[in-house]
Design a protein around this motif. Structure first.
Motif, PDB file in Angstrom:
ATOM      1  N   VAL A 438       0.839  -1.207   0.000  1.00 22.71           N
ATOM      2  CA  VAL A 438       0.000   0.000   0.000  1.00 22.71           C
ATOM      3  C   VAL A 438       0.870   1.251   0.000  1.00 22.71           C
ATOM      4  N   ASP A 439       1.927   1.265   0.808  1.00 22.30           N
ATOM      5  CA  ASP A 439       2.816   2.431   0.846  1.00 22.30           C
ATOM      6  C   ASP A 439       3.454   2.686  -0.518  1.00 22.30           C
ATOM      7  N   ARG A 440       3.729   1.619  -1.231  1.00 21.38           N
ATOM      8  CA  ARG A 440       4.417   1.749  -2.518  1.00 21.38           C
ATOM      9  C   ARG A 440       3.470   2.253  -3.618  1.00 21.38           C
ATOM     10  N   TYR A 441       2.251   1.728  -3.653  1.00 18.63           N
ATOM     11  CA  TYR A 441       1.359   2.039  -4.782  1.00 18.63           C
ATOM     12  C   TYR A 441       0.263   3.058  -4.446  1.00 18.63           C
ATOM     13  N   VAL A 442       0.008   3.276  -3.171  1.00 20.15           N
ATOM     14  CA  VAL A 442      -0.954   4.323  -2.779  1.00 20.15           C
ATOM     15  C   VAL A 442      -0.267   5.179  -1.703  1.00 20.15           C
ATOM     16  N   PRO A 443       0.753   5.911  -2.081  1.00 21.52           N
ATOM     17  CA  PRO A 443       1.552   6.637  -1.074  1.00 21.52           C
ATOM     18  C   PRO A 443       0.760   7.717  -0.326  1.00 21.52           C
ATOM     19  N   ASP A 444      -0.314   8.191  -0.926  1.00 23.55           N
ATOM     20  CA  ASP A 444      -1.102   9.239  -0.274  1.00 23.55           C
ATOM     21  C   ASP A 444      -2.352   8.675   0.402  1.00 23.55           C
ATOM     22  N   ALA A 445      -2.305   7.408   0.810  1.00 24.57           N
ATOM     23  CA  ALA A 445      -3.475   6.754   1.403  1.00 24.57           C
ATOM     24  C   ALA A 445      -3.934   7.453   2.679  1.00 24.57           C
ATOM     25  N   GLY A 446      -2.992   7.917   3.480  1.00 25.80           N
ATOM     26  CA  GLY A 446      -3.342   8.648   4.694  1.00 25.80           C
ATOM     27  C   GLY A 446      -4.211   7.832   5.634  1.00 25.80           C
ATOM     28  N   GLU A 447      -5.338   8.435   6.050  1.00 29.89           N
ATOM     29  CA  GLU A 447      -6.225   7.772   7.006  1.00 29.89           C
ATOM     30  C   GLU A 447      -6.979   6.589   6.408  1.00 29.89           C
ATOM     31  N   SER A 448      -6.894   6.430   5.101  1.00 34.72           N
ATOM     32  CA  SER A 448      -7.579   5.294   4.461  1.00 34.72           C
ATOM     33  C   SER A 448      -6.641   4.102   4.248  1.00 34.72           C
ATOM     34  N   LYS A 449      -5.456   4.123   4.879  1.00 32.49           N
ATOM     35  CA  LYS A 449      -4.485   3.047   4.628  1.00 32.49           C
ATOM     36  C   LYS A 449      -5.036   1.671   4.991  1.00 32.49           C
ATOM     37  N   LEU A 450      -5.717   1.576   6.123  1.00 35.90           N
ATOM     38  CA  LEU A 450      -6.265   0.266   6.522  1.00 35.90           C
ATOM     39  C   LEU A 450      -7.251  -0.260   5.493  1.00 35.90           C
ATOM     40  N   LEU A 451      -8.072   0.631   4.943  1.00 35.98           N
ATOM     41  CA  LEU A 451      -9.036   0.211   3.924  1.00 35.98           C
ATOM     42  C   LEU A 451      -8.301  -0.322   2.698  1.00 35.98           C
ATOM     43  N   TRP A 452      -7.244   0.375   2.280  1.00 35.37           N
ATOM     44  CA  TRP A 452      -6.476  -0.087   1.120  1.00 35.37           C
ATOM     45  C   TRP A 452      -5.795  -1.426   1.415  1.00 35.37           C
ATOM     46  N   MET A 453      -5.350  -1.634   2.633  1.00 37.54           N
ATOM     47  CA  MET A 453      -4.736  -2.915   2.996  1.00 37.54           C
ATOM     48  C   MET A 453      -5.762  -4.046   2.895  1.00 37.54           C
TER      49      MET A 453
END
Length: 491
Positions: A438-453
């Motif tokens: 997620v950090d690599r492909y959605v670097p601007d995930a911010g507070e939505s990081k868990l959702l992207w994971m």
């Protein structure tokens, strides 16, 4: 003259002295449309996605003073378009106070009104009719009769007034004459029986009305708008050719052509109150996935495409999605929560009730089809943010998911619908390589990081890099090959 001054007029004489000039319904709509277009004002509010297609067609029909038929599948805002046409009418018009047919005091239709004006002259009372009263709608059903639409002889009126049956005053007028100087909408026109459609011929063309031997020459002023579903032409009925010939403009409606337009419609129409908005946060990814479900449904081999997939599907699905997260938050005592990918299972009731299945879909079952559509939506959306797992499986690109799949070779994960936010976070952070992807492909995930994971897990499940198993109260992920060779009791 100002509207307030105009509506203070109460007699025919005052109306004549005011210089009022009568207009037909179609001239009113045409003139008001021209004013709006010249002022760059929006004509149809809340209608999304029709700016370059349907709305210009309707505007052309109004400028041409045409009756029109809005032809399209269900859930394409046909009735809403028709109802908003009243905004193109003058705010108020004068009508004879004693008339049942909204008659123009300057050009009365019936002999009764003509006699009243001959008797009272300039003292004939008038009233002012607001444009909101000038909309008449009828749903076409097989039990609609000519008497409903056109009228019939009323024996009770004849008896009470001691009138002969040859007297025109014994007639009880139906919906169409009572829609004089109004917009009259017939929804689902093909459902009208052919003999009822025939009764509309002369009204559309010549203005003649025939009721039980009475042939009245009433120059009715009605703007007709019909709506129809193209599937009705084969399944239930048809618009008979002579009637179709008398409807000057047929306008084809359509579903939203892009995800963004569909999202705008859903956000506009979904009934989410302030308390729900405060308690539940819906991130853009989840909005996209809900909309993608309807796009997948409109392409699905399990669903009858002739019946259509209404825009109401995504509206109901979004409401269900929010309530699914809200229910979890209430049970866990959380003041607020975020929607998760697993919450998409909560939209299944909205999907199963909005689609018509073909034979193959019936074999899968409504719930199976709904889950299939959710999976397809995830699969379609996944490569837009992450490397295509199919290319990784074929060795055409470096596999960025190898750490994740290696972790699952010796572990499995269950995301419970009832998991608190803390438990949800702890479970996702256990998986090696997941946060790294997620950090690599959605670097601007911010507070939505868990959702992207979580989304990565669902995406790998849909691309068969992981085994994904859906139960009523949880979603489990495990190694695909271990599951194949060591099936559990559930499998």
């Amino acid at each position: 003259m100002e509207t307030k001054e105009m509506t203070s007029i109460t007699t025919l004489g005052e109306l004549k002295n005011s210089g009022y000039v009568s207009k037909t319904v179609r001239d009113e709509m045409r003139d008001n449309l021209i004013v709006r277009l010249r002022n760059n004002e929006r004509v149809f509010s809340g209608i999304q996605g029709y700016e370059e297609s349907v709305i210009p067609e309707i505007q052309r029909a109004i400028l041409a003073r045409h009756n029109m038929n809005l032809l399209g599948l269900r859930g394409q805002a046909k009735t809403r378009l028709a109802r908003q046409m009243t905004e193109l009418l003058d705010e108020y018009i004068p009508v004879l106070a004693s008339s049942d047919l909204n008659e123009d005091p300057l050009t009365p239709l019936t002999t009764k009104s003509q006699a009243e004006i001959a008797e009272k002259g300039d003292e004939t009372p008038i009233r002012w009719m607001h444009r909101s009263e000038r909309y008449v709608e009828k749903l076409a059903t097989p039990d609609v009769t000519v008497a409903d639409l056109i009228g019939d002889v009323d024996p009770i009126k004849a008896a009470n007034l001691r009138l002969d049956y040859s007297d025109e005053r014994v007639i009880h007028f139906g919906l169409v004459p009572r829609a004089h100087r109004c917009i009259f909408v017939i929804n689902e026109l093909p459902d009208l029986q052919p003999r009822i459609q025939v009764a509309l011929f002369n009204i559309l063309q010549e203005g003649d009305i025939q009721i039980r031997g009475f042939q009245l020459r009433l120059p009715l002023d009605v703007q007709f708008v019909f709506t129809a579903n193209p599937e009705d032409y084969t399944n239930r009925g048809a618009i008979i050719t002579p009637l179709k010939d008398r409807i000057q403009s047929q306008i084809l409606t359509h579903y939203p052509r892009s995800l963004d337009i569909s999202k705008t419609i859903t956000q506009q129409e979904a009934k989410i109150n302030e308390a729900q908005r405060d308690a539940v946060q819906v991130l853009p990814l989840m909005e996209d996935l809900v909309e993608q479900v309807s796009f997948e449904a409109r392409e699905s081999e399990f669903i009858d495409q002739k019946s259509g997939v209404s825009a109401r599907l995504t509206i109901s699905a979004f409401e269900n999605l929010v309530s699914t997260a809200e229910l979890r938050g209430l049970k866990n005592g959380d003041a607020s929560t975020k929607v998760r990918v697993a919450d998409l299972l909560g939209i299944v009731p909205a999907v199963t009730g909005k689609v018509e299945l073909v034979y193959e879909g019936e074999q899968e079952g409504p719930q199976g089809v709904a889950l299939h559509l959710v999976g397809k939506a995830i699969r379609t959306r996944f490569p837009q943010s992450f490397p295509d797992p199919e290319l990784a499986k074929r060795g055409k690109i470096e596999d960025p998911y190898v750490k994740i799949t290696d972790w699952f070779s010796v572990n499995q994960l269950e995301i419970m619908h009832s998991d608190s936010d803390i438990a949800y976070q702890e479970k996702l952070h256990m998986i090696d390589g997941l946060e790294e992807v997620v950090d690599r492909y959605v670097p601007d995930a911010g507070e939505s990081k868990l959702l992207w994971m979580e989304f990565v897990l669902h995406g790998l499940g849909e691309y068969s890099l992981l085994n994904k198993h859906v139960l009523e109260n949880k979603v489990s992920f495990s190694d695909l090959f271990n599951n194949l060779f060591s099936p559990g009791e559930e499998d």
